[in-house]
Design a protein around this motif. Sequence first.
Motif, PDB file in Angstrom:
ATOM      1  N   LEU A  36      31.781  23.025  14.832  1.00 12.86           N
ATOM      2  CA  LEU A  36      33.230  23.211  14.732  1.00 12.86           C
ATOM      3  C   LEU A  36      33.801  24.051  15.869  1.00 12.86           C
ATOM      4  O   LEU A  36      34.991  24.380  15.854  1.00 12.86           O
ATOM      5  N   GLU A  37      32.975  24.404  16.831  1.00  8.96           N
ATOM      6  CA  GLU A  37      33.404  25.299  17.900  1.00  8.96           C
ATOM      7  C   GLU A  37      34.642  24.795  18.626  1.00  8.96           C
ATOM      8  O   GLU A  37      35.569  25.555  18.914  1.00  8.96           O
ATOM      9  N   ASN A  38      34.720  23.518  18.918  1.00 12.60           N
ATOM     10  CA  ASN A  38      35.866  22.977  19.650  1.00 12.60           C
ATOM     11  C   ASN A  38      37.164  23.060  18.858  1.00 12.60           C
ATOM     12  O   ASN A  38      38.248  23.072  19.434  1.00 12.60           O
ATOM     13  N   ASP A  39      37.065  23.107  17.536  1.00 14.68           N
ATOM     14  CA  ASP A  39      38.266  23.233  16.707  1.00 14.68           C
ATOM     15  C   ASP A  39      38.852  24.638  16.746  1.00 14.68           C
ATOM     16  O   ASP A  39      40.032  24.818  16.449  1.00 14.68           O
ATOM     17  N   TYR A  40      38.051  25.644  17.090  1.00 17.00           N
ATOM     18  CA  TYR A  40      38.488  27.033  17.002  1.00 17.00           C
ATOM     19  C   TYR A  40      38.430  27.807  18.316  1.00 17.00           C
ATOM     20  O   TYR A  40      38.701  28.991  18.328  1.00 17.00           O
ATOM     21  N   THR A  41      38.068  27.145  19.389  1.00 18.36           N
ATOM     22  CA  THR A  41      37.978  27.853  20.662  1.00 18.36           C
ATOM     23  C   THR A  41      38.764  27.122  21.737  1.00 18.36           C
ATOM     24  O   THR A  41      38.989  25.914  21.663  1.00 18.36           O
ATOM     25  N   PHE A  42      39.159  27.882  22.717  1.00 18.66           N
ATOM     26  CA  PHE A  42      39.855  27.349  23.886  1.00 18.66           C
ATOM     27  C   PHE A  42      39.232  28.021  25.095  1.00 18.66           C
ATOM     28  O   PHE A  42      39.238  29.247  25.187  1.00 18.66           O
ATOM     29  N   LYS A  43      38.695  27.239  26.002  1.00 17.22           N
ATOM     30  CA  LYS A  43      38.043  27.798  27.179  1.00 17.22           C
ATOM     31  C   LYS A  43      38.924  27.574  28.397  1.00 17.22           C
ATOM     32  O   LYS A  43      39.480  26.494  28.585  1.00 17.22           O
ATOM     33  N   GLN A  44      39.037  28.640  29.202  1.00 15.63           N
ATOM     34  CA  GLN A  44      39.858  28.586  30.395  1.00 15.63           C
ATOM     35  C   GLN A  44      39.267  29.543  31.422  1.00 15.63           C
ATOM     36  O   GLN A  44      38.874  30.655  31.085  1.00 15.63           O
ATOM     37  N   SER A  45      39.231  29.117  32.662  1.00 16.58           N
ATOM     38  CA  SER A  45      38.758  29.997  33.732  1.00 16.58           C
ATOM     39  C   SER A  45      39.903  30.907  34.162  1.00 16.58           C
ATOM     40  O   SER A  45      41.034  30.452  34.329  1.00 16.58           O
ATOM     41  N   LEU A  46      39.603  32.178  34.323  1.00 11.56           N
ATOM     42  CA  LEU A  46      40.591  33.164  34.742  1.00 11.56           C
ATOM     43  C   LEU A  46      40.061  33.930  35.944  1.00 11.56           C
ATOM     44  O   LEU A  46      38.861  34.166  36.063  1.00 11.56           O
ATOM     45  N   SER A  47      40.968  34.352  36.803  1.00 14.70           N
ATOM     46  CA  SER A  47      40.570  35.225  37.907  1.00 14.70           C
ATOM     47  C   SER A  47      40.971  36.648  37.539  1.00 14.70           C
ATOM     48  O   SER A  47      42.052  36.881  36.993  1.00 14.70           O
ATOM     49  N   VAL A  48      40.077  37.585  37.820  1.00 18.47           N
ATOM     50  CA  VAL A  48      40.298  38.984  37.460  1.00 18.47           C
ATOM     51  C   VAL A  48      40.133  39.846  38.704  1.00 18.47           C
ATOM     52  O   VAL A  48      39.120  39.762  39.393  1.00 18.47           O
ATOM     53  N   PHE A  49      41.135  40.669  38.981  1.00 18.26           N
ATOM     54  CA  PHE A  49      41.052  41.656  40.053  1.00 18.26           C
ATOM     55  C   PHE A  49      40.639  42.964  39.409  1.00 18.26           C
ATOM     56  O   PHE A  49      41.343  43.474  38.542  1.00 18.26           O
ATOM     57  N   VAL A  50      39.498  43.496  39.802  1.00 21.76           N
ATOM     58  CA  VAL A  50      39.011  44.769  39.289  1.00 21.76           C
ATOM     59  C   VAL A  50      38.901  45.723  40.458  1.00 21.76           C
ATOM     60  O   VAL A  50      38.236  45.430  41.450  1.00 21.76           O
ATOM     61  N   GLY A  51      39.583  46.853  40.343  1.00 23.47           N
ATOM     62  CA  GLY A  51      39.540  47.827  41.425  1.00 23.47           C
ATOM     63  C   GLY A  51      39.585  49.238  40.870  1.00 23.47           C
ATOM     64  O   GLY A  51      40.075  49.466  39.769  1.00 23.47           O
ATOM     65  N   THR A  52      39.072  50.167  41.638  1.00 28.67           N
ATOM     66  CA  THR A  52      39.076  51.569  41.225  1.00 28.67           C
ATOM     67  C   THR A  52      39.337  52.431  42.452  1.00 28.67           C
ATOM     68  O   THR A  52      38.984  52.062  43.570  1.00 28.67           O
ATOM     69  N   TRP A  53      39.964  53.591  42.223  1.00 28.81           N
ATOM     70  CA  TRP A  53      40.354  54.441  43.328  1.00 28.81           C
ATOM     71  C   TRP A  53      40.265  55.896  42.887  1.00 28.81           C
ATOM     72  O   TRP A  53      40.818  56.269  41.851  1.00 28.81           O
ATOM     73  N   ASN A  54      39.588  56.710  43.671  1.00 31.85           N
ATOM     74  CA  ASN A  54      39.545  58.145  43.431  1.00 31.85           C
ATOM     75  C   ASN A  54      40.729  58.744  44.169  1.00 31.85           C
ATOM     76  O   ASN A  54      40.749  58.791  45.394  1.00 31.85           O
ATOM     77  N   VAL A  55      41.736  59.211  43.428  1.00 35.01           N
ATOM     78  CA  VAL A  55      42.969  59.688  44.051  1.00 35.01           C
ATOM     79  C   VAL A  55      42.938  61.186  44.343  1.00 35.01           C
ATOM     80  O   VAL A  55      43.885  61.717  44.908  1.00 35.01           O
ATOM     81  N   ASN A  56      41.881  61.887  43.918  1.00 38.00           N
ATOM     82  CA  ASN A  56      41.676  63.304  44.236  1.00 38.00           C
ATOM     83  C   ASN A  56      42.879  64.169  43.857  1.00 38.00           C
ATOM     84  O   ASN A  56      43.257  65.074  44.573  1.00 38.00           O
ATOM     85  N   GLY A  57      43.517  63.850  42.727  1.00 37.36           N
ATOM     86  CA  GLY A  57      44.619  64.664  42.229  1.00 37.36           C
ATOM     87  C   GLY A  57      45.906  64.546  43.013  1.00 37.36           C
ATOM     88  O   GLY A  57      46.842  65.308  42.778  1.00 37.36           O
ATOM     89  N   GLN A  58      45.988  63.597  43.947  1.00 37.60           N
ATOM     90  CA  GLN A  58      47.164  63.474  44.810  1.00 37.60           C
ATOM     91  C   GLN A  58      48.165  62.471  44.238  1.00 37.60           C
ATOM     92  O   GLN A  58      47.774  61.506  43.578  1.00 37.60           O
ATOM     93  N   PRO A  59      49.453  62.657  44.526  1.00 31.17           N
ATOM     94  CA  PRO A  59      50.441  61.639  44.152  1.00 31.17           C
ATOM     95  C   PRO A  59      50.314  60.450  45.100  1.00 31.17           C
ATOM     96  O   PRO A  59      49.738  60.569  46.184  1.00 31.17           O
ATOM     97  N   PRO A  60      50.852  59.315  44.719  1.00 32.27           N
ATOM     98  CA  PRO A  60      50.787  58.153  45.614  1.00 32.27           C
ATOM     99  C   PRO A  60      51.567  58.426  46.894  1.00 32.27           C
ATOM    100  O   PRO A  60      52.698  58.892  46.852  1.00 32.27           O
ATOM    101  N   SER A  61      50.950  58.147  48.020  1.00 29.53           N
ATOM    102  CA  SER A  61      51.619  58.373  49.308  1.00 29.53           C
ATOM    103  C   SER A  61      51.744  57.081  50.108  1.00 29.53           C
ATOM    104  O   SER A  61      52.435  57.048  51.116  1.00 29.53           O
ATOM    105  N   VAL A  62      51.074  56.035  49.675  1.00 29.58           N
ATOM    106  CA  VAL A  62      51.155  54.733  50.339  1.00 29.58           C
ATOM    107  C   VAL A  62      51.355  53.661  49.266  1.00 29.58           C
ATOM    108  O   VAL A  62      50.970  53.836  48.110  1.00 29.58           O
ATOM    109  N   GLY A  63      51.929  52.541  49.673  1.00 35.86           N
ATOM    110  CA  GLY A  63      52.070  51.413  48.761  1.00 35.86           C
ATOM    111  C   GLY A  63      50.722  50.775  48.491  1.00 35.86           C
ATOM    112  O   GLY A  63      49.808  50.836  49.312  1.00 35.86           O
ATOM    113  N   LEU A  64      50.595  50.148  47.346  1.00 37.40           N
ATOM    114  CA  LEU A  64      49.315  49.548  46.950  1.00 37.40           C
ATOM    115  C   LEU A  64      49.279  48.034  47.127  1.00 37.40           C
ATOM    116  O   LEU A  64      48.284  47.404  46.802  1.00 37.40           O
TER     117      LEU A  64
END
Length: 156
Positions: A36-64
């Motif tokens: 019954l899996e096809n009756d209850y699931t929907f499969k779709q490919s998605l793109s995911v952007f994963v990023g991390t940044w150490n900001v060292n306690g500073q406010p944003p000074s440049v655009g992202l």
Amino acid sequence: MLDESPDVSLPRESIASGAALIAARETVIRYQMSMLENDYTFKQSLSVFVGTWNVNGQPPSVGLADWLACDIEPPDIYAIGFQELDLSKEAFLFNDTPREEEWRSEVEKGLHNGAKYDQVALVRLVGMMLIIFVQKGHQVKRVAIDTVGTGIMGKM
């Protein structure tokens, strides 16, 4: 139908009479669910952007935008993390910082301009923050987040 499955070798009668082991019952249930899996699931490919940044306690000074919109096609999901968001004592003790909104706003401004996004989650624990944006049109419901503070005072 059970006799057609190579994974299920027990006849229905032994299961119904209770002679079969619990593991056999789990196998039958798993098989029925897979049918019954096809009756209850929907499969779709998605793109995911994963990023991390150490900001060292500073406010944003440049655009992202150069960082967040680096690909030609806009991603379906953004997961952006920050470390050392605020290094002040107040941020540790009161779990409050103006840096959260400053960086959240900069992320929102820097998202790919080829699509519109909704913020679906923001979680912050002392100096770490994670923001999740999902492209409008994707059905995202019942988002649950949780944090677990450890160390001194359950925070550090």
